[in-house]
Every structure is written in structure tokens, then in C-alpha cells.
Design a protein around this motif. Structure first.
Motif, PDB file in Angstrom:
ATOM      1  N   ALA A 162      -4.460   3.029  -0.347  1.00 56.21           N
ATOM      2  CA  ALA A 162      -3.185   2.985   0.386  1.00 56.21           C
ATOM      3  C   ALA A 162      -3.410   2.735   1.871  1.00 56.21           C
ATOM      4  O   ALA A 162      -2.632   3.148   2.721  1.00 56.21           O
TER       5      ALA A 162
ATOM      6  N   ALA B 242       0.813  -1.221   0.000  1.00 57.38           N
ATOM      7  CA  ALA B 242       0.000   0.000   0.000  1.00 57.38           C
ATOM      8  C   ALA B 242       0.844   1.268   0.000  1.00 57.38           C
ATOM      9  O   ALA B 242       0.310   2.374   0.037  1.00 57.38           O
ATOM     10  N   SER B 243       2.165   1.138  -0.049  1.00 59.20           N
ATOM     11  CA  SER B 243       3.043   2.300   0.024  1.00 59.20           C
ATOM     12  C   SER B 243       3.395   2.804  -1.364  1.00 59.20           C
ATOM     13  O   SER B 243       3.022   2.212  -2.385  1.00 59.20           O
TER      14      SER B 243
ATOM     15  N   SER C  22       5.249   0.364  -3.597  1.00 52.80           N
ATOM     16  CA  SER C  22       4.531  -0.886  -3.850  1.00 52.80           C
ATOM     17  C   SER C  22       4.983  -1.527  -5.156  1.00 52.80           C
ATOM     18  O   SER C  22       5.292  -0.838  -6.141  1.00 52.80           O
TER      19      SER C  22
END
Length: 685
Positions: free
Chosen positions: A405, A384-385, A388
Motif C-alpha cells: 500500500a 494502493a488504497s 483500490s
């Protein structure tokens, strides 16, 4: 009414013999001394000894019994070739009429059908059962109507009368047979396996150049034809085209004049298995879930695992020389560029972009999937970063997107969706684990609405947890949590983690038993168990094409969500084709080479020892039906144009009367008179 003299001695025979010897010695002494009454005394001694022997006259009231002739009619499959059935029927009726015309003779007809489970012709078993039902003392003869091909010679009974064999068939009979001499039950994919075939002619085969066509078809596809030699072993290398069951049919066209084409084909069913499953596991960082993946894959001895773990990110700069950080340089270019197609499955476990794998490498992985590879992503918070793995060329193949995210850090119980109840990866997981499933603690919020992926498990508020998708020729799976390892640790009772991950890995590697849309069948003898697996709510009618080309339809029954089953018994041995919608399958019913058609030319050689031991005979029906004669026991029971029956003169005793020949009073009277007469004669002298 018959009568005979019988003896019932009052003393043991040795003692009676001793007394008789003593009497003879006494008479001899009297003769030597010149005694005048020795003859009378000898008669008296003879009367006493005779009385001790207990002679009686026995009268029996006897009723004559008829002789019995056993006629065993072979009606097995090989007896239905050519005109053998008519030969057998005509011979049986003629023999029945002739035996009925004989005085004091009865006929017992025994009909032999095909043996169960391809046991062949059980001729001796039928004869033994028939003998067990009749008194052996009344059996005058046994006649077999058969082609002489039997498969239970070791069950031959003790024969009380002459045995005769009347052979069906004709001298000009011939047949061609295709033999599969060795066929393994399984073979390694992409490796050749050698089958040994042989085509041989038996009987009065016509002259030819020794070359015949051989057709080879796999899974019911269009056959390929080759010219092969007869009478020679043919080593045929075959490479199986896919995993699971492969149905290979070998056949040679029916030749003009041969007895049957039932043995001109053979079906071989072989399972294709992978030699080694090559898996590349890429762990973005050490964590408890990474060990779970490693233990799962290493527990399978058929898996070759390459594990790539990033222990130290490049962003960490502490002045330590790179040469001191590892023993060897990891071959990333070789793995992700040159050798990527050698892997059956690539797993990204909590991996995020760190510059170690350039975009070119990840693009090559995406192309690998489109070419038929498989990628599994086990997502952690990094998914979710901004780093990713979704923000890479892999986004074009991943089935879900981390739009929000958001990382949901709260306990939840994984659930199988309605679609998952039908999907083979997750169907029936509840039965694999008794009790409630333990909770997971983290889930990545992903969106799968704009993809073709199938959501088979859900988590927090029914958000997608496990999404499966097909991309190009390959397959992709996304597990939106990195807490599956909690099940393996038994947290809150654990769960079916091992079975879920095993199924998931094998589905991605295209194992046939885990296909979502599948039509399969398993054969047991002449019966097949049909299974239709689907993600849809309903299916159409199943069409079955029999070996003779005739078709019939049947409906399957839904036994659980996504699973439809049915049972069908095929009337013939051979290849059956199944179709439902766009799905097709083939299966062979019955043995690859039925025993009844292994040897089809009539021949009585196997029965020669039994027939000879009873002095019977073997005759060909094509030469005419022999006549029947009476012969004495132990005499030859067969000759030119005739067969012999042995009259048994059996009888039933209805009444018995026994009259003593020397009653006690008569013995006493006669013996006393003789002794007195002897004494008087001696006294006068």
C-alpha cells in the motif's frame, strides 16, 4: 575486281546542263545556216561538256561476305512443357546442320531464358539484341523456335529479312487454368470480401460435364473442396479469420492429359485489418494523464472512443438534484453488461471503487477478459488504497498486487528490463527517442512475484513498472504509475510516450506484428526474409517445407535480443510452410499466376503481323521441319513444306582505284583538233 563509271562534275549539274543546252542550240543554228563544220564543232562541244561532268573509271577490290541467319531458341518455362524442349533441341540441331551445309551462310544461335521478375517470354527483345550485334545488310533470314507465347510484342524491331516461326507443341495439347480475376490486398475483419475466380480449359480439352473440384485452404490448413463449373466466373465470399497476413490457396487437381498443373493453383495474400477499434476509457477523476490517454486515442481516426469520467463522487452530498448534474444519464449497465463484448479494449485510468460500478459489472469485465477481451489499468495513488480496483473481482485477472500500500513519491527514470528488450511492446524504445528519457515522479509499489505476468519496464529500485499478462483468451496490462503524461509534456526532454502507449494498446488488441512469440516471413520475388521473435534466449532449427513436399532445415541468426532472422530463396513458385517448435507459418513465393503459364497452348497468332510484313511463314514442328530455299528480296518467302532465305550478296571493299576518263591534256588536244578541223572545213568552202 569490279569496275564502274562515276561522275564528279567540275561545275554544279544545273550549270553543266545549261552549257550543254547552249551547245545544242548553237549546233542547231549552224545546221540551220548550212555551215559545213557544224558536226566537228558539235563534237568539240560534246567533249568539253563531258569533261565538265568529270567521268572516271573506278575499280574496286571486293571480298564477298557470307549471309547470316538468326536462330532464336525459346527455352522459357512454357517451352519445357510436354516434349517441347526435345522438339526445340532437335529442330535447332537439324537447322544448324542444314544452314552449315549452305554455301556462304553463317548461323547465329540465340538462347532465350525466363525473364526476370516474372516478365515472361522476351522474344522480341532477344531478337532485337541479336540484330543489333550483326550488320543488317548480311541478314538473310530469322527463324524463331517457340510456342508463340511472348510478352514483349511492342519491342519488335524493324526486320531486314524474312521472319519465320516454327511452333512447338502438338494439335492435341490442352490445359486447365485457375484464374484469380480480382483479389484485394486487404479486407476488413468480420466482413465478407468477394473474390472472383475462373477455371477454364484451353486447347483440345476432352469432353466433360463441366464440373471440376476446387480446393480452398487458408494459412495451410486442411483444404475444403467444392464442385464448380468451368468457363464461368465464380464469385467467392470470404471472411478472413484473423488480422495480419492471411494466405489463401486455391487449387484444382491435375486432370489426366493436361499440359501442366503449374497454373492449377493460385495463392492470394490478404491483410486482415480492423474496421474500427472500439475503446472504453474509464477515468476515476480528472487529471493531466487522462487528457493524454484521450488525445492518444482520438488522434487515431480508426478508434471509436467512449470516455467515461467520474467528475463528482457519490459521497459528495450538497443537495444538488442528480437531474441537474448531467445532461443525460450515463448508460453504465448497457456498457458494462450488455455491450462489454463490443469493445476491443477497456482502460481504467486512476479508477477506484466508489459504488458507481457495482461488483457485478466488474466481474463481467473479468469474464470479458477471459473470453478474449483486453483491460489496461493505469494505476494512481488510489490503486494502493483500501478503495483500490484490486479489491474487486478484477483482482483475479490483474498481474500485480499492491501488497505494501506504498506510493513512492520520488523522481525516477523508467527503464526497459532485460525481458523488455525482447518484448515487442518495449523492444527498441531507446531508438525511438534520441537522448535520455525524462523522469517520472510517482510509482505505486506492486508485487508481481506470484503471477505469470511479464515485467517489461521497471522504476524505483527495479520495482515493476509495466507488467503484461495473458488471462484466459484475453490480455491484461498494469502500468504502476500515472505520470506517463510527463513525457508528452516534454518534461526533462520527454520520452517515447506516444510510441509506448500505441504499442501497448495494439498488443492488447492482438495485433499480429506485436506478438511475443511469432514466426513471420516477407517475400520479395523468390526470396523470403524470415523473422522469429521470442522471449527465450535461444530457438531451434527452422524447418521449411517446399511446394513439392520436400523439407530442408536452416538456422537463423540473432540480430538483436529476442529477434532472429534469416534469408531463404525458394527454388519453385508456390506455398512454403515454415515451422520452428510449436510455431507455424505459411508464405507464397512468386507471382499468384506466373505469366509463363497464363497461356500454355502453342499459338502464333500474336506474331502474324510481323511474319506477314516480311512475307515469312508460320509452321508447326509437329508437321515436320520445312526445307530451306533461296528467294529474291520482296518475293514470298514461305510455301508448302519450305521456308525462304534471302541471299544478300554482301561484300567488303578492300581497295579502290579511280582513273579519269577525260584528263585535261586529252580534252584540250581533242577539243582543239576538232575546232581546228571545223574551221579548216568551213574555210575551204
Amino acid at each position: 575486281m569490279t569496275g564502274t563509271v562515276i561522275f564528279s562534275p567540275l561545275l554544279p549539274w544545273p550549270l553543266v546542263a545549261a552549257l550543254a543546252a547552249l551547245a545544242v542550240a548553237g549546233i542547231a543554228f549552224a545546221v540551220w545556216r548550212g555551215l559545213a563544220g557544224w558536226a566537228l564543232r558539235g563534237l568539240a562541244a560534246a567533249v568539253v561538256v563531258a569533261a565538265l561532268a568529270g567521268p572516271s573509271w573506278r575499280e574496286e577490290d571486293r571480298t564477298p561476305l557470307s549471309d547470316i541467319v538468326l536462330l532464336v531458341e525459346d527455352r522459357t518455362a512454357s517451352q519445357r512443357l510436354s516434349d517441347r524442349a526435345e522438339q526445340t533441341e532437335q529442330a535447332a540441331e537439324t537447322l544448324a546442320a542444314r544452314i552449315a551445309a549452305r554455301p556462304n551462310t553463317e548461323l547465329r544461335r540465340v538462347t532465350l531464358a525466363d525473364g526476370e521478375d516474372d516478365t515472361g517470354t522476351r522474344l522480341m527483345t532477344a531478337l532485337s539484341d541479336a540484330l543489333a550485334e550483326e550488320p543488317r545488310a548480311r541478314i538473310a533470314g530469322m527463324i524463331l523456335l517457340s510456342d508463340g507465347r511472348l510478352h514483349d510484342l511492342d519491342q519488335a524491331p524493324d526486320l531486314p529479312a524474312p521472319l519465320h516461326l516454327l511452333l512447338t507443341g502438338a494439335p492435341e495439347d490442352w490445359d486447365r487454368r485457375l484464374i484469380v480475376q480480382n483479389a484485394p490486398a486487404f479486407a476488413i475483419l468480420d466482413e465478407e470480401v468477394t473474390l472472383t475466380l475462373r477455371i477454364e480449359d484451353s486447347g483440345a480439352a476432352p469432353a466433360s460435364d463441366g464440373q471440376v473440384p476446387l480446393d480452398i485452404s487458408i494459412d495451410g490448413a486442411e483444404p475444403q473442396r467444392f464442385m464448380v463449373a468451368t468457363g464461368r466466373d465464380l464469385d467467392l465470399p470470404i471472411t478472413l479469420p484473423h488480422g495480419g497476413r492471411n494466405v489463401i490457396q486455391f487449387s484444382t487437381p491435375e486432370a489426366e492429359g493436361e499440359l501442366t498443373n503449374r497454373n492449377n493453383s493460385a495463392i492470394v495474400q490478404m491483410n486482415g485489418v480492423r474496421d474500427r477499434l472500439r475503446v472504453l476509457l474509464v477515468s476515476g477523476e480528472p487529471h493531466a494523464g487522462g487528457r493524454t490517454w484521450r488525445n492518444l486515442l482520438k488522434s487515431d481516426s480508426s478508434v471509436d472512443l467512449v470516455h467515461f469520467t467520474i467528475l463528482r463522487p457519490p459521497a459528495k452530498q450538497d443537495g444538488v438534484p442528480v437531474s441537474e448534474l448531467s445532461l443525460i444519464a450515463f448508460p453504465t449497465r448497457e456498457l458494462f453488461m450488455d455491450k462489454v463484448d463490443d469493445f476491443d479494449l477497456i482502460i481504467f485510468d486512476r479508477y477506484k471503487r466508489r459504488g458507481i460500478l457495482p461488483s457485478l459489472y466488474l466481474q463481467n469485465v473479468a469474464d470479458y477478459v477471459n473470453r478474449g477481451g483486453a483491460v489496461l489499468v493505469a494505476a494512481g495513488p488510489d490503486f494502493a488504497s483500501a478503495d483500490s480496483i484490486y479489491r474487486s473481482p478484477l483482482s483475479e485477472i490483474l498481474p500485480a498486487e499492491p501488497i505494501s500500500a506504498r506510493v513512492i513519491e520520488e523522481p525516477f527514470s523508467p527503464q526497459v528490463t532485460d525481458l523488455g528488450d525482447r518484448h515487442p511492446v518495449t523492444a527498441g524504445l531507446a531508438q525511438e527517442w534520441t537522448g535520455d528519457w525524462g523522469r517520472w515522479m510517482r510509482q505505486i509499489d506492486v508485487d508481481a512475484t506470484d503471477t505469470t505476468g511479464e515485467i517489461v519496464m521497471s522504476g524505483v529500485e527495479d520495482r515493476p513498472l509495466l507488467i503484461l499478462d495473458r488471462v484466459g483468451e484475453g490480455r491484461v496490462a498494469l502500468l504502476a504509475s500515472d505520470h506517463a503524461w510527463l513525457w508528452s509534456r516534454g518534461y526533462e526532454g520527454g520520452g517515447p510516450q506516444l510510441e509506448l502507449l500505441r504499442r501497448l494498446a495494439h498488443w492488447m488488441m492482438k495485433e499480429p506484428e506485436l506478438e511475443e512469440e511469432a514466426l513471420t516471413a516477407q517475400a520479395t520475388g523468390q526470396t523470403m526474409q524470415i523473422t522469429r521473435r521470442t522471449l527465450e534466449d535461444s530457438i531451434g532449427t527452422l524447418t521449411i517445407t517446399r511446394p513439392d513436399g520436400e523439407t530442408e532445415e536452416m538456422s537463423l541468426t540473432e540480430t538483436r535480443p529476442g529477434m532472429w532472422t534469416g534469408e531463404y530463396t525458394g527454388p519453385d513458385i508456390g506455398l512454403y510452410r515454415l515451422s520452428e517448435g510449436d510455431l507455424n507459418s505459411v508464405i507464397g513465393l512468386g507471382p499468384a499466376a506466373p505469366r509463363e503459364f497464363e497461356q500454355t497452348i502453342a499459338d502464333g497468332t500474336a506474331l502474324d503481323p510481323l511474319v506477314d510484313s516480311t512475307r515469312g511463314g508460320i509452321r508447326n514442328l509437329s508437321d515436320g521441319l520445312p526445307t530451306l530455299r533461296d528467294v529474291r528480296a520482296g518475293r514470298p518467302a514461305a510455301g508448302r513444306g519450305w521456308l525462304g532465305l534471302t541471299p544478300r550478296d554482301a561484300f567488303e571493299t578492300r581497295d579502290v582505284r579511280q582513273i579519269p576518263l577525260l584528263p585535261e591534256w586529252l580534252v584540250l588536244l581533242v577539243a582543239s583538233a576538232l575546232v581546228l578541223a571545223g574551221w579548216l572545213r568551213e574555210g575551204r568552202r
